[in-house]
Design a protein around this motif. Structure first.
Motif: not given
Length: 111
Positions: A46-47, A50, A54, A70, A73
């Motif tokens: 997930f990270w 993401i 970004v 972004g 996050a």
């Protein structure tokens, strides 16, 4: 002339956000998968997704809104997730110290 200065400032800000996102992505790559589960955070994949998005958004800045999202996050990862991962994997402890050590030596409660 004022517009040129503003554009160069935005360029520097965009470059700083890109560098911060790349650093966060590398840190996310270096952490173990089980550390994410032990820290009760989202999965490593997930990270990585993401933070990868970004980085892509910061490479091709189209909408400032996406860059700001972004940045948020990235900050969440660096301020919340990364310290939790370090605490779980043992990266936050000093060598030779115990959990009761303060900044000037061991704290024994005045004994």
């Amino acid at each position: 002339m004022l517009l040129d200065g503003f554009n160069s400032f935005l360029g520097l800000l965009s470059a700083a956000m890109l560098v911060l996102a790349v650093v966060a992505l590398v840190m996310a790559l270096m952490a173990r998968e089980d550390a994410y589960r032990a820290a009760d955070k989202q999965k490593k994949s997930f990270w990585l997704i993401i933070l990868g998005i970004v980085v892509a958004v910061n490479l091709w800045p189209i909408f400032i809104f996406l860059q700001i999202a972004g940045l948020i996050a990235t900050i969440v990862f660096l301020v919340d997730v990364r310290p939790a991962l370090k605490a779980v994997s043992g990266g936050g402890r000093r060598r030779g110290g115990s959990s009761s050590d303060g900044p000037y030596g061991p704290y024994n409660g005045g004994r």
